[in-house]
Design a protein around this motif. Structure first.
Motif, mmCIF file in Angstrom:
data_model
loop_
_atom_site.group_PDB
_atom_site.id
_atom_site.type_symbol
_atom_site.label_atom_id
_atom_site.label_comp_id
_atom_site.label_asym_id
_atom_site.label_seq_id
_atom_site.Cartn_x
_atom_site.Cartn_y
_atom_site.Cartn_z
ATOM 1 N N ALA A 272 -3.044 -8.515 2.798
ATOM 2 C CA ALA A 272 -2.099 -7.926 3.755
ATOM 3 C C ALA A 272 -1.705 -8.925 4.824
ATOM 4 N N GLY A 273 -2.680 -9.664 5.332
ATOM 5 C CA GLY A 273 -2.405 -10.655 6.361
ATOM 6 C C GLY A 273 -1.542 -11.784 5.848
ATOM 7 N N GLN A 274 -1.846 -12.265 4.655
ATOM 8 C CA GLN A 274 -1.080 -13.364 4.087
ATOM 9 C C GLN A 274 0.362 -12.957 3.783
ATOM 10 N N ALA A 275 0.545 -11.692 3.381
ATOM 11 C CA ALA A 275 1.897 -11.194 3.090
ATOM 12 C C ALA A 275 2.561 -10.590 4.322
ATOM 13 N N LYS A 276 1.808 -10.539 5.446
ATOM 14 C CA LYS A 276 2.287 -9.915 6.690
ATOM 15 C C LYS A 276 2.794 -8.495 6.434
ATOM 16 N N LYS A 277 2.000 -7.753 5.678
ATOM 17 C CA LYS A 277 2.370 -6.394 5.304
ATOM 18 C C LYS A 277 1.678 -5.407 6.225
ATOM 19 N N VAL A 278 2.406 -4.949 7.247
ATOM 20 C CA VAL A 278 1.891 -3.982 8.221
ATOM 21 C C VAL A 278 2.897 -2.846 8.320
ATOM 22 N N ILE A 279 2.419 -1.615 8.231
ATOM 23 C CA ILE A 279 3.291 -0.462 8.389
ATOM 24 C C ILE A 279 2.733 0.432 9.484
ATOM 25 N N ARG A 280 3.597 1.245 10.044
ATOM 26 C CA ARG A 280 3.206 2.092 11.172
ATOM 27 C C ARG A 280 3.715 3.501 10.930
ATOM 28 N N LEU A 281 2.902 4.479 11.284
ATOM 29 C CA LEU A 281 3.277 5.873 11.084
ATOM 30 C C LEU A 281 2.902 6.685 12.306
ATOM 31 N N GLY A 282 3.732 7.665 12.643
ATOM 32 C CA GLY A 282 3.461 8.527 13.787
ATOM 33 C C GLY A 282 2.165 9.299 13.618
ATOM 34 N N GLY A 283 1.271 9.165 14.580
ATOM 35 C CA GLY A 283 -0.043 9.774 14.469
ATOM 36 C C GLY A 283 -0.047 11.290 14.492
ATOM 37 N N SER A 284 0.904 11.899 15.209
ATOM 38 C CA SER A 284 0.889 13.356 15.345
ATOM 39 C C SER A 284 1.194 14.062 14.024
ATOM 40 N N ALA A 285 1.756 13.320 13.058
ATOM 41 C CA ALA A 285 2.076 13.934 11.766
ATOM 42 C C ALA A 285 0.887 13.908 10.808
ATOM 43 N N LEU A 286 -0.198 13.262 11.215
ATOM 44 C CA LEU A 286 -1.337 13.074 10.316
ATOM 45 C C LEU A 286 -2.491 14.010 10.615
ATOM 46 N N LEU A 287 -2.194 15.179 11.130
ATOM 47 C CA LEU A 287 -3.249 16.089 11.559
ATOM 48 C C LEU A 287 -3.613 17.133 10.504
ATOM 49 N N PHE A 288 -3.088 17.002 9.296
ATOM 50 C CA PHE A 288 -3.311 17.973 8.221
ATOM 51 C C PHE A 288 -2.995 19.391 8.692
ATOM 52 N N GLY A 289 -1.721 19.516 9.076
ATOM 53 C CA GLY A 289 -1.149 20.803 9.433
ATOM 54 C C GLY A 289 0.094 21.043 8.601
#
Length: 290
Positions: free
Chosen positions: A256-273
């Motif tokens: 991931a570091g070598q390919a600079k592969k970083v993604i970001r996701l909104g935390g409030s959507a990950l609450l299993f609701g």
């Protein structure tokens, strides 16, 4: 009243989401007086609103910040650091708490008070999500509405995982979820966490699934995890930046570091609701390009 930024609240909400097994999960849930509800746990609060009982909620904990109108309600503190005085001061008719709320001393005091408690079981897969919605519905005396919502959410999750389920094992991306970086050490997600559940449903492999909950990793553990992708939580305050994570010496040695592969996701959507299907789709699209 506890003042806290949205980013800090989102971080606490997500950090709280590691499954805690205990006797509260097995307790029978009975209908409660819904006239003055206090909700504890972001998913619980969201489900209550989705079932049409949002106008009955008079206070919530700081991990509850969706839908937006929740933020106009008073907070009774952090779900794992509740005080009985703070909870009872708002004169609730009933309290709905996600499994793992505490501390135990507070739960003991609340259990002896005259206010009914409904403990909602936690879990991070499709069936656990359905059970969570139905448990909230049982407490509200809204079984029919809860069955309808559970069926709708389950169908949405089933639809969201369709493409992910077709990915060959050898082609699945290894994902390292980074909660925070403190003193140079990455706080990562293991099994029995919301991050692990979402990654799996989206067709990925949790690169750090050899422990439960969240824990700091040393450099060797980060390198040995061999992530193809780094997943960060977007809390609105940019808790960990892409530049900072890529500058980490251990991360730099991973695929991931070598390919600079970083993604970001909104935390409030990950609450299993109710929004879990959307979260699965977003992670899948970021991992595999939709």
């Amino acid at each position: 009243m506890l003042a806290m930024t949205l980013s800090r609240r989102a971080l606490l909400a997500f950090a709280a989401l590691s499954l805690v097994a205990g006797p509260v999960a097995a307790q029978e849930i009975k209908p409660v007086d819904t006239s003055r509800l206090v909700t504890v746990g972001g998913a619980v609060t969201e489900i209550v609103f989705a079932l049409g009982y949002g106008d009955k909620v008079i206070a919530r904990d700081i991990t509850s910040f969706y839908p937006d109108e929740v933020n106009r309600l008073p907070s009774i503190g952090y779900m794992r650091a509740l005080s009985p005085e703070g909870v009872l001061s708002v004169n609730p008719s009933a309290i709905l708490l996600i499994q793992g709320s505490g501390p135990k001393e507070t739960i003991d005091v609340l259990s002896k008070a005259s206010v009914p408690l409904a403990f909602i079981p936690e879990g991070y897969d499709r069936n656990a999500l359905v059970a969570k919605i139905k448990a909230v519905g049982k407490a509200l005396g809204a079984d029919t509405k809860a069955d309808e919502l559970a069926a709708k959410v389950a169908a949405d999750v089933d639809s969201a995982v369709t493409d992910a389920s077709k990915i060959e094992e050898a082609k699945r991306k290894r994902v390292l979820f980074v909660m925070t970086v403190q003193n140079g050490k990455i706080m990562a997600a293991g099994e029995h966490t919301a991050a692990h559940g979402i990654i799996a449903l989206a067709g990925g492999i949790n690169a750090t699934s050899d422990f439960h909950g969240y824990k700091p990793l040393n450099d060797e553990a980060v390198i040995n995890a061999k992530p193809d992708v780094i997943l960060l939580m977007d809390t609105g305050g940019q808790t960990v930046s892409e530049a900072d994570i890529l500058a980490n010496p251990a991360v730099a040695l991973t695929p991931a570091g070598q390919a600079k592969k970083v993604i970001r996701l909104g935390g409030s959507a990950l609450l299993f609701g109710p929004r879990t299907g959307d979260a699965i789709r977003k992670v899948y699209e970021k991992l595999y390009g939709g």
